[in-house]
Design a protein around this motif. Structure first.
Motif, mmCIF file in Angstrom:
data_model
loop_
_atom_site.group_PDB
_atom_site.id
_atom_site.type_symbol
_atom_site.label_atom_id
_atom_site.label_comp_id
_atom_site.label_asym_id
_atom_site.label_seq_id
_atom_site.Cartn_x
_atom_site.Cartn_y
_atom_site.Cartn_z
ATOM 1 N N THR A 128 47.267 -20.018 -24.139
ATOM 2 C CA THR A 128 47.550 -21.439 -23.960
ATOM 3 C C THR A 128 48.115 -22.030 -25.237
ATOM 4 O O THR A 128 47.529 -21.866 -26.318
ATOM 5 C CB THR A 128 46.272 -22.204 -23.574
ATOM 6 O OG1 THR A 128 45.668 -21.587 -22.432
ATOM 7 C CG2 THR A 128 46.589 -23.660 -23.250
ATOM 8 N N ARG A 135 55.567 -32.586 -25.526
ATOM 9 C CA ARG A 135 55.612 -31.240 -24.944
ATOM 10 C C ARG A 135 54.369 -30.916 -24.132
ATOM 11 O O ARG A 135 54.447 -30.337 -23.059
ATOM 12 C CB ARG A 135 55.818 -30.201 -26.046
ATOM 13 C CG ARG A 135 57.165 -30.270 -26.735
ATOM 14 C CD ARG A 135 57.331 -29.147 -27.738
ATOM 15 N NE ARG A 135 57.303 -27.852 -27.099
ATOM 16 C CZ ARG A 135 57.328 -26.699 -27.786
ATOM 17 N NH1 ARG A 135 57.329 -26.706 -29.105
ATOM 18 N NH2 ARG A 135 57.312 -25.539 -27.148
ATOM 19 N N ARG A 137 50.903 -29.165 -22.792
ATOM 20 C CA ARG A 137 50.295 -27.830 -22.662
ATOM 21 C C ARG A 137 51.127 -26.910 -21.799
ATOM 22 O O ARG A 137 51.698 -27.305 -20.795
ATOM 23 C CB ARG A 137 48.893 -27.959 -22.063
ATOM 24 C CG ARG A 137 48.252 -26.641 -21.643
ATOM 25 C CD ARG A 137 46.841 -26.801 -21.162
ATOM 26 N NE ARG A 137 45.932 -27.145 -22.256
ATOM 27 C CZ ARG A 137 44.605 -27.131 -22.155
ATOM 28 N NH1 ARG A 137 44.044 -26.791 -20.999
ATOM 29 N NH2 ARG A 137 43.850 -27.458 -23.178
ATOM 30 N N SER A 138 51.179 -25.628 -22.232
ATOM 31 C CA SER A 138 51.762 -24.581 -21.406
ATOM 32 C C SER A 138 50.830 -23.375 -21.449
ATOM 33 O O SER A 138 50.168 -23.132 -22.462
ATOM 34 C CB SER A 138 53.155 -24.189 -21.903
ATOM 35 O OG SER A 138 53.093 -23.661 -23.222
ATOM 36 N N GLN A 139 50.756 -22.651 -20.352
ATOM 37 C CA GLN A 139 49.823 -21.526 -20.278
ATOM 38 C C GLN A 139 50.421 -20.396 -19.462
ATOM 39 O O GLN A 139 51.105 -20.622 -18.464
ATOM 40 C CB GLN A 139 48.499 -21.965 -19.653
ATOM 41 C CG GLN A 139 47.426 -20.869 -19.625
ATOM 42 C CD GLN A 139 46.148 -21.326 -18.953
ATOM 43 O OE1 GLN A 139 46.113 -21.532 -17.743
ATOM 44 N NE2 GLN A 139 45.075 -21.498 -19.730
ATOM 45 N N GLU A 161 57.157 -15.188 -20.486
ATOM 46 C CA GLU A 161 58.192 -15.771 -21.323
ATOM 47 C C GLU A 161 59.535 -15.047 -21.213
ATOM 48 O O GLU A 161 60.555 -15.582 -21.627
ATOM 49 C CB GLU A 161 57.735 -15.756 -22.795
ATOM 50 C CG GLU A 161 56.415 -16.451 -23.053
ATOM 51 C CD GLU A 161 56.515 -17.953 -22.913
ATOM 52 O OE1 GLU A 161 57.632 -18.478 -23.034
ATOM 53 O OE2 GLU A 161 55.467 -18.594 -22.681
#
Length: 304
Positions: A128, A135, A137-139, A161
């Motif tokens: 995470t 921006r 949160r990205s997980q 990714e």
């Protein structure tokens, strides 16, 4: 080789670098005293020390990818049927912490070097990134597959990714002292204007060359205190036009628990929930899993 690093041993520091001619970037890290500080909070057996050492090293490598000081990286592994029920590490501006929950009786029946499946069973790795607004949160979540946590992180970058990534980690546990070293190298996600995006092809010749060179690193090189990380990078990638050092950040044990923090957290609960938390003597005890400290708060002192 160009750079501004002055501490060539780089113990308890991360080191960022790039290989411009090959469109690659990377991070290197070697941890010693800070790792001992993190591990000393619990009386872990050698197998768990080794696993947490690897996890902390991976967290340092991934945390070094963050650009904002207020950003945080969390690495968490959870299982459904493994010896380990939870592994959690995080990184924020060089502050690091980590811990492991495990079944000691089941671990005792495993060999001294259990594989990932024996430790985690059917498990998942969650990485995470918490960035400041806008921006957010990205997980990414991937199955815990492969021979090590490092291989699982490689899978994360390929699956979540789509960035070709090489990760290598080595550790050594000797009594109360543990040392770990790691290397992370990535092909930059975008090609030059007018060319194909580099991550579209995992067999791009530039990346294949760097992957072979980086993959040749030996465990003793990652751990050798007499071999600076700068010299190690030069040894691995000196055939490239330039290895550019981009500096690094000191790494410290940084558990963020405090009495004020605990008070703030408890204060957010409804009045009845706080009453349910309190013991017969009117106190609320909260244990920090990361540093093994217990905070005892008087419920009467809280704003109800």
């Amino acid at each position: 080789m160009a750079g501004n690093a002055t501490d060539t041993t780089l113990i308890d520091r991360n080191l960022s670098f790039s290989i411009p001619a090959k469109h690659c970037r990377g991070r290197a890290v070697r941890l010693g005293p800070v790792l001992d500080d993190i591990l000393a909070a619990h009386n872990y057996p050698p197998q768990i020390k080794a696993l947490l050492a690897e996890a902390v090293c991976l967290t340092a490598l991934l945390g070094a990818l963050l650009k904002e000081e207020e950003a945080q990286l969390t690495l968490q592994a959870q299982t459904e049927s493994g010896v380990i029920s939870l592994l959690a590490c995080d990184y924020k501006d060089g502050d690091m912490r980590g811990y492991v929950q495990f079944d000691a009786e089941r671990l005792a029946r495993e060999p001294m070097e259990p594989n990932l499946m024996a430790l985690f069973g059917k498990g998942y790795l969650a990485i995470t990134f918490d960035h400041p607004p806008p921006r957010g949160r990205s997980q990414g979540i991937v199955p815990l597959e492969g021979a090590s946590l490092a291989e699982a992180v490689q899978s994360y970058f390929m699956q979540s990714e789509q960035i070709p990534t090489l990760v290598r980690v080595a550790h050594k546990v000797e009594g109360n002292h543990t040392v770990v070293g790691g290397l992370l190298v990535q092909h930059l996600p975008d090609g030059e204007e007018g060319k194909e995006r580099l991550h579209v092809r995992i067999d791009h010749p530039e990346w294949e060359h760097v992957k072979i060179m980086g993959g040749s690193v030996r465990n003793e090189e990652l751990l050798n205190p007499n071999l600076s990380m700068e010299d190690l990078l030069w040894r691995l990638f000196s055939e490239s036009d330039e290895v550019r050092l981009l500096g690094g950040k000191p790494l410290v044990k940084g558990c963020r628990c405090s009495e004020n923090h605990i008070r703030d957290v408890i204060a957010r609960f409804p009045k009845q929930d706080k009453a349910d938390m309190a013991s017969e003597d009117g106190t609320i005890s909260i244990d920090c899993a990361f540093c093994s400290k217990t905070f005892t708060i008087s419920s009467a002192s809280l704003n109800n």
